[in-house]
Enzyme design. Structure first.
Site, PDB file in Angstrom:
ATOM      1  N   ASP A 168     -25.836  30.685  15.000  1.00 60.41           N
ATOM      2  CA  ASP A 168     -25.349  29.598  13.794  1.00 60.41           C
ATOM      3  C   ASP A 168     -26.942  28.968  13.203  1.00 60.41           C
ATOM      4  O   ASP A 168     -27.487  28.323  14.014  1.00 60.41           O
ATOM      5  CB  ASP A 168     -24.832  28.231  14.806  1.00 60.41           C
ATOM      6  CG  ASP A 168     -23.495  28.520  15.253  1.00 60.41           C
ATOM      7  OD1 ASP A 168     -22.705  27.402  15.495  1.00 60.41           O
ATOM      8  OD2 ASP A 168     -23.278  29.622  15.147  1.00 60.41           O
ATOM      9  N   LYS A 202     -20.442  26.647   8.327  1.00 60.04           N
ATOM     10  CA  LYS A 202     -20.042  25.541   9.442  1.00 60.04           C
ATOM     11  C   LYS A 202     -20.802  24.148   8.693  1.00 60.04           C
ATOM     12  O   LYS A 202     -21.901  24.048   7.832  1.00 60.04           O
ATOM     13  CB  LYS A 202     -20.980  25.679  10.403  1.00 60.04           C
ATOM     14  CG  LYS A 202     -21.270  24.722  11.628  1.00 60.04           C
ATOM     15  CD  LYS A 202     -22.067  25.324  12.829  1.00 60.04           C
ATOM     16  CE  LYS A 202     -22.355  24.360  13.794  1.00 60.04           C
ATOM     17  NZ  LYS A 202     -23.020  24.902  14.858  1.00 60.04           N
ATOM     18  N   LYS A 223     -16.355  26.381  10.214  1.00 62.82           N
ATOM     19  CA  LYS A 223     -16.353  25.483  11.550  1.00 62.82           C
ATOM     20  C   LYS A 223     -16.808  24.107  11.126  1.00 62.82           C
ATOM     21  O   LYS A 223     -17.905  24.012  10.862  1.00 62.82           O
ATOM     22  CB  LYS A 223     -17.713  26.354  12.372  1.00 62.82           C
ATOM     23  CG  LYS A 223     -17.831  25.562  13.698  1.00 62.82           C
ATOM     24  CD  LYS A 223     -18.749  26.426  14.622  1.00 62.82           C
ATOM     25  CE  LYS A 223     -19.398  25.677  15.668  1.00 62.82           C
ATOM     26  NZ  LYS A 223     -20.337  26.311  16.421  1.00 62.82           N
TER      27      LYS A 223
END
Lengths: 290, 482, 313
Positions: C150, C213, C249
């Site tokens: 991430d 995300k 996400k």
């Protein structure tokens, strides 16, 4: 076995400040005796200090964006709720007014009823004042031009000295109706109805800090508010006439909007004076073109 | 596994529907003396909900007399602030009984509970709150000093937003000091009758509000009654025309809120996803039973494919079904008659050569249903681009330039509303200045607020409801020239 | 390759800017109204059961604290594998999300359970470090066994208009992440406008992100429903343009089952069921899991549960 006493001892109220949605004592620890029209002791009220005033302004400033940013409908709902809760405490208010102003029960009741109706009157203005004082302007060019009222910010209010409830409501409600927040100096000698009003505000969905009520010596506290640079406007209504000019000079420091000292007949139609005193006008231009 | 939403029904238990209802006259429910009772049904199931009285001419007369007595005896003399307080009471009770009103509205009208719960009922309450506050401020309304009420108002409302239309009529009329006789639509009387109960709970003086149920004949009797000072009507242009003729030459004042064929105009620089929502909301909110519905989509030709693709995809997520299910987006058509009209005009559209499209849609077996429908390939001269269908049917047209969009939008006898979608502020204002419509929505649609005046140009009617301007319908000017 | 049928918009800053600024704008009020309307969906009974279990299976169970220790991470992994010791039918979460230097611990604790290890990298959360440092951060995590990376975008570069720099950093990190999947954190709270969210989302997808995300979870606001709406629309449009599916996400601030279910409704009605699996949608959350378990217990037993019946970690 002796019979128990038939009269019941009352649980007496403590009268504190109302700041930031809570009821603190004065940070100075001081109180002063409040008496009724005949000089009999009623209660010890908190004697507010300059630091209490300072904290109240901080609370009012913090509450301003939320209150000003609420929809006019929402503000109207909240103010109407205040009237509902006041109505529920009619007898309590009448007793306080009778004691504070030295009037008969009947006169006190009538004053309270007028105060409640005054509150309802202002509740009904929140979503209409823009339609009465705002307008489109027909400028000479291809521009859309709109003037709208906006709340000025934090208003310091020196509440009337004599009209302990009706006058108080008449100077506080218009501040709220327009979307501003306030720090109120209650009547010095007749402060108790103001504290009860604080209790009503605290239980009526009025957000913390929108109204802050200080009790104490007007001449001591008023200058701190008049000079305060984070106060946008001041209602000198209940100010000491001796002090009034000096207060106005102090207020000039940050170009506060000022309403001068003096009490009108509170039973008459308030008109738009206090509603518009705490409103700015914003004018927006936008071109019209493909 | 697909995410199918399980049924989420709002309970009907909250509302107590009586087997039969009388008329509400002089503060009480009373039997009709002439007139034939009729039934009101739930259009989603065809189940009979209740039997309702028809007010015949003598019943209408009784009601107008009760309104007149209340006007001269009580309401006209009451201190304005006290009038306001009655309206505040009513507003509060509408809020308290909101769920009950919403369920009843969805049952009687067919609209989804989400809409009646989130739009109709709260907005109705807000109208009462707003006008309550005007009662003692009429001197500030811009109608001169001390404007005066007109007297008795005869009010006729449609079936598409029964309770909301009732609030649009009664709240300003009462705030201004008039008394009313109101006739709800024959297919949707129930929330008006519950409102009568609310008037009783608020201790409203008898005769200030009177509800006379019935159909066209009852309406005619009310409009033509000699002691009615003011006629307020919302409904079709056809009936509006008849009313205007009927009161010609009489001292009666009127306001009319009639039909529309609004253009929803989408430019190539529109925020596309929000524009698609706006198009959907414009024509499928309330099953398209909206006078101000955006029933014509005018899309700029250079973004036609993109907008239509997005629109079709979005229509695929609309949920049609039981109005009482909280997840329903599209409810039932209000009546068999309305369904027949929608079908007829849709067939006309096809016969005129337009292409008809609906997302796959399972229609329930009972009740009156019509799937959300698009017509593409229509032109300005197609009947489906000119006539009000009053259903979930969108006619799609194209334009090239802003001038052309304005010309096409205005090229209709109607003029109620219009929508403009573009990120360019100056174009919004340029368009708004030229659209001949009483309400212009920019980058939004179907937004209503009690403070915002609503009403049409041309054959969409005259007079405004809502806002400060909405008071003018129920007052005569005070001061010089009054 | 990654831009599919789109012309080579990333050849220089000017082209990239023209493309991103040419995307349709987002009307704030309209987007928020759509998100609010979707939040009124009422998800009950069987759909609620399905939604709760699905949400659990989509969680990236997260601990990103300075005070994280191997012990803390091991406890988290045990919870990830067996969220409710009292009910073995409870699904596992999708992944555990930790700082790079704790990846090895997590990997060992998770064994062959199938729960992935996601590592934050690239000078998370601020992203303020040289590219060299960011790539080293990434490579360390991959070497330790991370299945997913991430990363954070350089918001300073984005807000000052250096789109190509942001693009090239993502491309470099994607290369350094292989074979792990790359999630690109936009930090939408700092991007401030929905227009920027749309642009950043497209930028990340053009640069080959596997997932986009919303947030680091370290600032407020974190994930909001309207922001998610805009990102889902971008993902939908990107797939229509290029044929490539990208995952989404939301992270931070999603605490209750009700929130989670609203997110699933939004996915369902914006991009459709293809995204309703842990391969394409994740929740970055920590306290959410316990609220989902409480709701799961209530559905199973019929009465409300309490904190004593779920484990702290």
């Amino acid at each position: 076995m002796p019979r128990p006493a038939t009269s019941r001892l009352d649980v007496r109220k403590t009268y504190k400040l109302y700041v930031g949605g809570a009821f603190p004592r004065s940070e100075s620890g001081r109180t002063y005796a409040v008496v009724d029209g005949k000089g009999s002791f009623l209660a010890n009220a908190a004697q507010g200090s300059r630091k209490d005033a300072r904290d109240a302004v901080v609370a009012a400033r913090k509450a301003f964006p939320g209150w000003a940013g609420a929809t006019a409908y929402n503000r109207g709902q909240v103010l109407y709720r205040v009237a509902e809760v006041m109505e529920g405490r009619r007898e309590q208010f009448a007793a306080e007014v009778a004691a504070a102003e030295g009037v008969t029960a009947r006169v006190a009741q009538s004053t309270v009823d007028t105060a409640i109706d005054r509150w309802v009157w202002y509740a009904g203005w929140t979503d209409k004042i823009a339609q009465v004082v705002g307008n489109a302007n027909p400028v000479a060019g291809p521009y859309f031009n709109l003037s709208v009222p906006e709340p000025t910010g934090v208003v310091a209010v020196l509440a009337p000295q004599r009209s302990a409830l009706l006058g108080l409501v008449s100077v506080v409600a218009p501040v709220l109706a327009g979307g501003s927040t306030c720090v109120v100096l209650a009547s010095e000698d007749r402060p108790l109805p103001a504290v009860v009003l604080g209790e009503v505000l605290a239980t009526s969905d009025v957000p913390a800090g929108v109204v802050n009520i200080l009790t104490g010596r007007t001449a001591e506290l008023a200058p701190w508010l008049a000079e305060h640079r984070d106060v946008n406007a001041i209602d000198l209504c209940g100010g000491d006439p001796e002090q009034a000019v000096e207060l106005e000079r102090s207020a000039a420091d940050n170009i506060k909007r000022v309403l001068r000292a003096g009490e009108p007949d509170w039973t008459s139609d308030p008109g738009l004076l206090r509603l518009t005193a705490w409103l700015e006008t914003k004018t927006v231009w936008h071109p019209m073109g493909v | 596994m697909p995410f199918d939403y399980a049924p989420a029904p709002e309970s009907r238990a909250i509302v107590d529907i009586k087997a039969s209802y009388g008329l509400f006259i002089g503060g009480e429910f009373t039997d009709a003396t002439d007139g034939t009772p009729f039934k009101t049904i739930s259009p989603s199931s065809e189940e009979v909900l209740a039997e309702v009285s028809e007010a015949g001419p003598s019943d209408v007369d009784r009601a107008v007399k009760a309104a007149r007595r209340a006007y001269t005896g009580v309401w006209g003399r009451l201190a304005p602030a006290e009038r306001g307080k009655y309206l505040y009471r009513i507003a509060r009770i509408v809020q308290e009984r909101a769920r009950e009103l919403a369920v009843l509205e969805s049952l009687d009208n067919g609209k989804p509970i989400r809409e009646s719960r989130d739009v109709d009922v709260p907005t109705a309450a807000a109208h009462f709150f707003y006008y309550a506050g005007w009662a003692d401020k009429l001197d500030y309304a811009g109608l001169g000093p001390a404007p005066r009420p007109l007297g008795v108002a005869g009010q006729i409302i449609p079936w598409n937003f029964p309770l909301l239309m009732l609030s649009w009529k009664i709240a300003p009329a009462l705030a201004a000091g008039n008394t009313v006789v109101l006739k709800p639509a024959e297919t949707t009387p129930l929330t008006a009758l519950l409102f009568a109960e609310i008037c009783q709970q608020a201790d409203l003086p008898p005769g200030v509000v009177n509800i006379v149920t019935g159909a066209g004949e009852t309406g005619r009797a009310l409009v033509e009654h000699p002691d009615v000072d003011k006629v307020a009507f919302t409904g079709s242009t056809e009936v509006g025309r008849a009313i205007a003729r009927a009161i010609a030459g009489t001292p009666k004042k009127a306001t009319l809120e009639l039909g529309g064929k609004a253009a929803n105009i989408v430019f190539d620089d529109a925020p596309i996803d929000q524009a698609v929502e706006g198009i959907v909301n414009g024509i499928f909110f309330n099953q398209g039973h909206v006078c101000c519905a955006g029933s014509r989509l005018l899309v700029q030709e250079n973004v036609y494919d993109e907008v239509l693709d997005s629109l079709r995809r979005r229509l695929g997520t609309l949920r049609l079904g039981d109005p009482l299910d909280k997840n329903t987006d599209i409810g039932a058509i209000n009546s068999a008659a309305q369904l027949a009209r929608i079908r007829e005009l849709s067939d006309v559209g096809e016969s005129e050569g337009a292409q008809r499209w609906s997302p796959p849609c399972e229609l329930p077996e009972h009740g009156f249903w019509f799937p959300p429908t698009l017509f593409t390939g229509a032109g300005q001269s197609s009947r489906i681009a000119q006539e009000e269908i009053f259903g979930p049917v969108l006619t799609v047209l194209t334009f090239r330039t802003p001038e052309e969009a304005v010309a096409k939008a205005n090229n209709t006898p109607y003029g109620l509303s219009a929508g403009v979608w573009t990120e360019k502020g100056s174009r919004i204002l340029w368009m708004a200045g030229r659209l001949r419509a009483g309400v212009v929505w920019a980058n939004t649609f179907n937004r209503f607020d009690p403070t915002s005046p609503f009403g049409g140009y041309k054959e969409s009617g005259f007079g405004r409801e809502g806002g400060r301007q909405g008071l003018a319908a129920y007052l005569t000017r005070g001061g010089p020239g009054a | 390759m990654s831009t599919g049928t789109l012309p080579d918009v990333s050849r220089d800053d000017a082209s990239l800017r023209a493309f991103l600024h040419g995307l349709p704008g987002v009307d704030q009020v309209g987007a928020e109204a759509r998100a609010a309307m979707l939040s009124t969906r009422s998800i009950k009974t069987t759909s609620k059961q399905w939604a709760i279990d699905t949400a659990i299976s989509m969680i990236d169970l997260t601990t990103l604290e300075g005070a994280d220790t191997p012990g803390k991470v091991r406890n988290l992994c045990a919870k990830a594998r067996r969220p409710d010791p009292g009910d073995p039918t409870t699904p596992q979460v999708a992944a555990v999300c930790v700082y790079g230097d704790l990846v090895a611990t997590a990997k060992e604790a998770l064994g062959d359970s199938g729960v992935h290890v996601a590592a934050v990298a690239t000078a998370f959360p601020s992203g303020r470090a040289s590219l060299t440092v960011k790539l080293a951060d990434t490579k360390d995590a991959v070497a330790a066994g991370a299945d997913e990376i991430d990363m954070v975008i350089d918001r300073g570069a984005f807000l000052s208009g250096r789109y190509l720099q942001v693009f090239e950093e993502i491309v470099a990190v994607k290369q350094a992440s292989a074979p792990a999947h790359l999630k690109v954190i936009l930090e939408t709270g700092e991007l401030a406008t929905y227009d920027n969210v749309r642009r950043a989302a497209w930028l990340a997808m053009l640069a080959d992100a596997d997932f986009i995300k919303t947030s680091t979870g370290k600032i407020s606001p974190a994930a909001t429903l309207p922001v998610l709406l805009v990102m889902l629309e971008a993902v939908r449009d990107f797939r229509a343009s290029t044929g490539r599916q990208v995952g989404v996400k939301p992270a931070g601030g999603i605490r209750t089952s009700k929130d989670a279910i609203r997110h699933l409704v939004m996915v369902n009605e914006t991009v459709g069921e293809e995204w309703l699996s842990p391969d394409w949608f994740r929740f970055g959350a920590s306290t959410l899991l316990n609220d989902l378990l409480l709701q799961r217990q209530k559905l199973a037993t019929g009465h409300y549960s309490g904190p004593d019946y779920i484990t702290l970690d």
